[in-house]
Design an enzyme around this catalytic site. Structure first.
Site, mmCIF file in Angstrom:
data_model
loop_
_atom_site.group_PDB
_atom_site.id
_atom_site.type_symbol
_atom_site.label_atom_id
_atom_site.label_comp_id
_atom_site.label_asym_id
_atom_site.label_seq_id
_atom_site.Cartn_x
_atom_site.Cartn_y
_atom_site.Cartn_z
ATOM 1 N NE ARG A 100 14.359 49.262 85.062
ATOM 2 C CZ ARG A 100 14.061 48.096 84.499
ATOM 3 N NH1 ARG A 100 14.841 47.083 84.254
ATOM 4 N NH2 ARG A 100 12.741 47.815 84.628
ATOM 5 C CE LYS A 129 13.567 40.580 87.814
ATOM 6 N NZ LYS A 129 12.416 39.539 87.940
ATOM 7 C CG HIS A 142 13.617 55.985 83.561
ATOM 8 N ND1 HIS A 142 13.975 54.885 83.918
ATOM 9 C CD2 HIS A 142 12.169 56.103 83.908
ATOM 10 C CE1 HIS A 142 13.011 54.070 84.371
ATOM 11 N NE2 HIS A 142 11.856 55.009 84.081
ATOM 12 N NE ARG A 173 13.270 50.942 81.601
ATOM 13 C CZ ARG A 173 13.365 49.758 81.133
ATOM 14 N NH1 ARG A 173 14.528 49.205 80.639
ATOM 15 N NH2 ARG A 173 12.513 48.845 81.763
ATOM 16 C CG HIS A 183 8.678 47.027 82.123
ATOM 17 N ND1 HIS A 183 8.767 47.636 83.157
ATOM 18 C CD2 HIS A 183 8.908 47.969 80.864
ATOM 19 C CE1 HIS A 183 9.144 48.905 82.935
ATOM 20 N NE2 HIS A 183 9.153 49.225 81.516
ATOM 21 C CE1 TYR A 214 8.149 53.554 78.181
ATOM 22 C CE2 TYR A 214 6.974 51.793 79.678
ATOM 23 C CZ TYR A 214 7.967 52.643 79.133
ATOM 24 O OH TYR A 214 8.842 52.891 80.271
#
Length: 319
Positions: free
Chosen positions: A171, A195, A264, A267, A291, A300
């Site tokens: 990211r 986090k 993104h 990604r 994830h 996905y």
């Protein structure tokens, strides 16, 4: 004195509870166990909230006035703000982030006895996640890499950024937050989304080489950012996420890619391409993407397989 947030002739009662100053509330709120990027996002969201409703960015007086509102007044104010965001056509994810910032502040203030109301009954905007996870394929991204002048100072930086975004599905917030000391022994230490602690990710040989090539010409100390701005006005400052977005979009356009590219989307592209190359290895893809929920990766994989299209084809052939 008439409130600038709520026009009322009634005087808001003083808050009972723990005797804490507003500065304590705000300072403690910024010390919550959330990532630095989330803190910056929340601070910007609160500035927008107060600016739109009062004409001034968040300050102790404005925050105190808001926290002193009654339940129905506070809900009314936040619903009005939510309506302004919807009318402006902002993305659901953006609106929800701003609402989360307000809720987080008020929840923290309640714990300190500085707020009597709750905003939990205000719903977030429904988000349809990952409608398009396809992005671009490996050949197109290879074309982007080929557009970068790797002999130039800027090219070395841009190439390292592009490799990290693709090779590790980073990211942009994770990328720009890294410091020179976070790259060592073939690994990069990042603070993942939501986090607070560093975690290591393994880098491929080509990614390591790209970073080494950039850092060989980028003078800096261990605690300085890996990626810096190179324009005249902000030269040497930490590269912003917005600048990374402009960089990716610009290189994508130079490579002849018609689809608008963002960090993104890169990604998404990297994750989908890995699923194609691995035959749908969602477990390993989960480690790549970081994830926390496996079902997110299934979105996905389902999009990659085109399951909806296949189902529609079967139904169409039956009638």
């Amino acid at each position: 004195m008439t409130s600038s947030l709520v026009k009322s002739n009634s005087t808001v009662n003083s808050i009972s509870g723990v005797a804490q100053s507003l500065d304590d509330v705000w300072t403690d709120f910024l010390k919550l166990h959330i990532s630095p990027n989330t803190k910056r996002t929340y601070a910007a969201a609160l500035d927008d909230f107060f600016t739109q409703l009062t004409g001034a960015i968040a300050n102790p007086d404005q925050i105190q006035e808001f926290l002193n509102l009654s339940q129905h007044q506070a809900v009314g104010v936040v619903l009005k703000y939510k309506g302004l965001l919807l009318d402006a056509g902002l993305a659901p994810a953006t609106i929800n982030t701003r609402l989360s910032a307000i809720k987080s502040l008020t929840n923290h203030a309640r714990k300190l006895g500085q707020c009597r109301f709750s905003l939990e009954d205000i719903p977030h905007v429904r988000v349809e996640k990952y409608r398009d996870t396809s992005g671009v394929d490996a050949a197109a991204y290879r074309g982007m890499l080929a557009c970068v002048d790797r002999a130039s100072f800027k090219g070395k930086r841009d190439y390292a950024i592009l490799r990290l975004l693709w090779d590790n599905a980073l990211r942009r917030g994770e990328l720009v937050a890294t410091n020179i000391q976070d790259f060592r022994d073939g690994q990069l230490w990042i603070v993942g989304k939501g986090k607070t602690q560093l975690q290591s990710i393994d880098l491929a040989a080509r990614t390591v080489y790209a970073l080494q090539d950039w850092l060989a010409v980028r003078a800096g100390t261990a605690d300085e950012p890996i990626f810096i701005a190179l324009d005249g006005r902000s030269y040497g400052q930490r590269l912003s996420g917005r600048s990374v977005a402009r960089l990716v979009a610009g290189i994508g356009k130079a490579a002849g890619i018609t689809k608008h590219l963002s960090p993104h989307r890169v990604r998404h592209s990297a994750i989908t391409t890995f699923l194609d190359a691995s035959g749908g290895d969602v477990r390993t893809a989960q480690r790549l993407s970081r994830h926390s929920r496996l079902d997110t990766l299934m979105i996905y994989d389902d999009n990659r397989k085109g399951l909806q299209g296949k189902a529609s084809g079967v139904l169409a052939d039956l009638v």
